[in-house]
Write a protein that holds these residues in place. Structure first.
Motif, PDB file in Angstrom:
ATOM      1  N   ASN A  80      15.161  29.421  36.608  1.00  0.00           N
ATOM      2  CA  ASN A  80      15.709  28.296  37.058  1.00  0.00           C
ATOM      3  C   ASN A  80      15.492  28.073  38.356  1.00  0.00           C
ATOM      4  N   VAL A 111      10.582  13.427  38.347  1.00  0.00           N
ATOM      5  CA  VAL A 111      11.485  14.403  37.787  1.00  0.00           C
ATOM      6  C   VAL A 111      10.967  15.954  38.004  1.00  0.00           C
ATOM      7  N   GLN A 169      10.319  21.598  29.986  1.00  0.00           N
ATOM      8  CA  GLN A 169      10.898  20.211  30.134  1.00  0.00           C
ATOM      9  C   GLN A 169       9.998  18.985  29.880  1.00  0.00           C
ATOM     10  N   HIS A 193      10.262  16.606  27.002  1.00  0.00           N
ATOM     11  CA  HIS A 193      11.605  15.750  27.150  1.00  0.00           C
ATOM     12  C   HIS A 193      11.102  14.409  28.406  1.00  0.00           C
ATOM     13  N   LYS A 247      18.374  32.048  29.975  1.00  0.00           N
ATOM     14  CA  LYS A 247      19.382  32.430  29.911  1.00  0.00           C
ATOM     15  C   LYS A 247      20.262  32.724  28.689  1.00  0.00           C
TER      16      LYS A 247
HETATM   17  P1  TYM Z   1      17.598  23.745  31.677  1.00  0.00           P
HETATM   18  O1  TYM Z   1      19.128  24.000  32.057  1.00  0.00           O
HETATM   19  O2  TYM Z   1      17.169  24.768  30.775  1.00  0.00           O
HETATM   20  O3  TYM Z   1      16.769  24.406  33.017  1.00  0.00           O
HETATM   21  C1  TYM Z   1      16.956  23.921  34.269  1.00  0.00           C
HETATM   22  C2  TYM Z   1      15.422  24.141  34.982  1.00  0.00           C
HETATM   23  O4  TYM Z   1      14.879  25.100  35.069  1.00  0.00           O
HETATM   24  C3  TYM Z   1      13.749  25.142  34.377  1.00  0.00           C
HETATM   25  N1  TYM Z   1      13.453  26.498  33.746  1.00  0.00           N
HETATM   26  C4  TYM Z   1      12.531  27.292  33.933  1.00  0.00           C
HETATM   27  N2  TYM Z   1      11.314  27.241  34.878  1.00  0.00           N
HETATM   28  C5  TYM Z   1      10.441  27.914  35.049  1.00  0.00           C
HETATM   29  N3  TYM Z   1      10.357  29.002  34.134  1.00  0.00           N
HETATM   30  C6  TYM Z   1      11.549  29.244  33.221  1.00  0.00           C
HETATM   31  N4  TYM Z   1      11.385  30.339  32.571  1.00  0.00           N
HETATM   32  C7  TYM Z   1      12.536  28.283  33.211  1.00  0.00           C
HETATM   33  N5  TYM Z   1      13.664  28.085  32.351  1.00  0.00           N
HETATM   34  C8  TYM Z   1      14.256  27.033  32.753  1.00  0.00           C
HETATM   35  C9  TYM Z   1      13.734  23.854  33.431  1.00  0.00           C
HETATM   36  O5  TYM Z   1      12.395  23.761  33.261  1.00  0.00           O
HETATM   37  C10 TYM Z   1      14.560  22.987  34.247  1.00  0.00           C
HETATM   38  O6  TYM Z   1      13.960  22.241  34.966  1.00  0.00           O
HETATM   39  N6  TYM Z   1      17.043  19.505  29.715  1.00  0.00           N
HETATM   40  C11 TYM Z   1      17.118  20.209  30.724  1.00  0.00           C
HETATM   41  C12 TYM Z   1      18.261  19.693  31.663  1.00  0.00           C
HETATM   42  C13 TYM Z   1      18.351  18.234  31.982  1.00  0.00           C
HETATM   43  C14 TYM Z   1      17.387  17.530  32.811  1.00  0.00           C
HETATM   44  C15 TYM Z   1      17.915  16.273  32.738  1.00  0.00           C
HETATM   45  C16 TYM Z   1      16.438  17.853  33.495  1.00  0.00           C
HETATM   46  C17 TYM Z   1      19.373  17.459  31.374  1.00  0.00           C
HETATM   47  N7  TYM Z   1      18.907  16.263  32.032  1.00  0.00           N
HETATM   48  C18 TYM Z   1      16.989  15.263  33.312  1.00  0.00           C
HETATM   49  C19 TYM Z   1      15.712  16.895  34.405  1.00  0.00           C
HETATM   50  C20 TYM Z   1      16.198  15.614  34.349  1.00  0.00           C
HETATM   51  C21 TYM Z   1      17.513  21.529  30.426  1.00  0.00           C
HETATM   52  O7  TYM Z   1      17.946  22.101  29.564  1.00  0.00           O
HETATM   53  O8  TYM Z   1      17.020  22.614  31.668  1.00  0.00           O
END
Ligand code: TYM
Length: 332
Positions: free
Chosen positions: A18, A143, A149, A152, A198
């Protein structure tokens, strides 16, 4: 006007994925003269069960993470999703624009719902439609996200296009995913084919932003690797996912390109590279985790920042929702 939106779920602690894939890039973005909106997406988090006390704590902790990493709440808008009801309202309208088939094609839905889709929440299926609302209720055009993501954000583009087409308007902009840098997909430390997450049951698979120096060093020491020395060019990492992951993490933390890292570290064994990586990770992450714990001692201050951010967010979102409802034909 161009505007940036991104969000992170408070569904567990923050990981290095993240940080490198998202927060660190938001902080860099903040230097640009563009309006930026960053969200703690608590309504997305409850698409799978969250203990209420844990959700409250994680919402504040994620906010502390944003702040500790360098998001300035007087410059960027920082808030939690459920305080700005416009997200939910536009989300409903988008539920009626998006198609079931679009949702069922999402790889995150397939992964998270598992085999027994009948038992997944309806919210988990509709998740991307709420995400589209998050972005489009601000008419955001950029974004920044990690690689996972991308699909999405592409669906968000489809929803905006279909809305504009169905109602014969040119109202919602078509936003661009920004997937940039050396660490857009940080992998598990235990398995180079799985993303660092996570929700992985193994804590050794990830570095948490709250891990102390010893824990970080231990996890890196135990990270899976292969027996070869590091190559001197990025090409040499192609079939070595675990090695590539550690080099990418180094590059992300050091703000170097992979080739720059390999120019220094090429020819080294992991017994030498891993301590370099640990030292760098601890140097970059411990100031953030220390600041997070300091901020967490004053939850009222965190709540105040979220409340102010929500007020500013609503100022942008409310007129866009009003106009949307008018386009759709809602009276009032
Ligand atoms: P989430 O909460 O799973 O992750 C938050 C952000 O961290 C990035 N990320 C990663 N990047 C690189 N390597 C990884 N292993 C890794 N794990 C997570 C994700 O790509 C993300 O950018 N659906 C989204 C949350 C969301 C959102 C939005 C994002 C809701 N509405 C509108 C952008 C715009 C999510 O579950 O991210």
């Amino acid at each position: 006007t161009p505007r940036v939106f991104s969000g992170i779920q408070p569904s567990g602690g923050l990981t290095l994925g993240n940080y490198l894939g998202a927060i660190k890039r938001f902080v860099e973005k903040q230097a640009e003269p563009i309006e930026q909106v960053y969200c703690v997406v608590d309504m997305h988090a409850i698409t799978v069960w969250q203990d209420p006390e844990a959700l409250r704590r994680q919402t504040r902790e994620l906010t502390a993470g944003y702040l500790a990493a360098g998001i300035d709440p007087t410059r960027s808008i920082l808030f939690n999703q459920s305080q700005v009801k416009e997200h939910a309202e536009l989300g409903w309208i988008f539920n009626c624009v998006a198609r079931m088939g679009w949702m069922q094609r999402m790889t995150q839905w397939k992964d998270k719902a598992g085999k027994n889709t009948q038992n997944a929440s309806l919210g988990l299926l509709a998740y991307p439609s709420l995400m589209a609302a998050d972005i489009l209720v601000y008419h955001a055009t950029e974004v920044p996200v990690g690689e996972d993501q991308k699909q999405h954000v592409e669906l968000t583009r489809d929803i905006a296009t279909k809305f504009n087409h169905d109602y014969g308007v040119d109202f919602f902009p078509i936003p661009e995913p920004r997937i940039e840098g050396a660490a857009t997909r940080v992998m598990s430390l235990r398995d180079g084919s799985k993303k660092m997450s996570k929700s992985d049951p193994s804590d050794a698979s990830r570095i948490n932003m709250t891990d102390d120096a010893d824990t970080i060093a231990k996890k890196i020491r135990k990270a899976k690797t292969d027996p070869e020395a590091l190559p001197s060019e990025a090409k040499g990492l192609e079939d070595r996912p675990e090695a590539r992951n550690l080099v990418n993490i180094y590059a992300g933390l050091a703000e170097m390109s992979v080739d720059q890292v390999l120019a220094e570290a090429g020819g080294k064994q992991f017994s030498e590279f891993k301590p370099m990586l640990s030292e760098l990770a601890v140097a970059k992450l411990s100031p953030i985790s220390n600041e997070m714990s300091r901020l967490m001692q004053d939850p009222a201050e965190i709540d105040r920042i979220l409340g102010q951010g929500a007020d500013r967010a609503r100022e942008i979102a409310a007129p866009i929702l009003t106009k949307t409802k008018e386009i759709v034909g809602m009276v009032g």
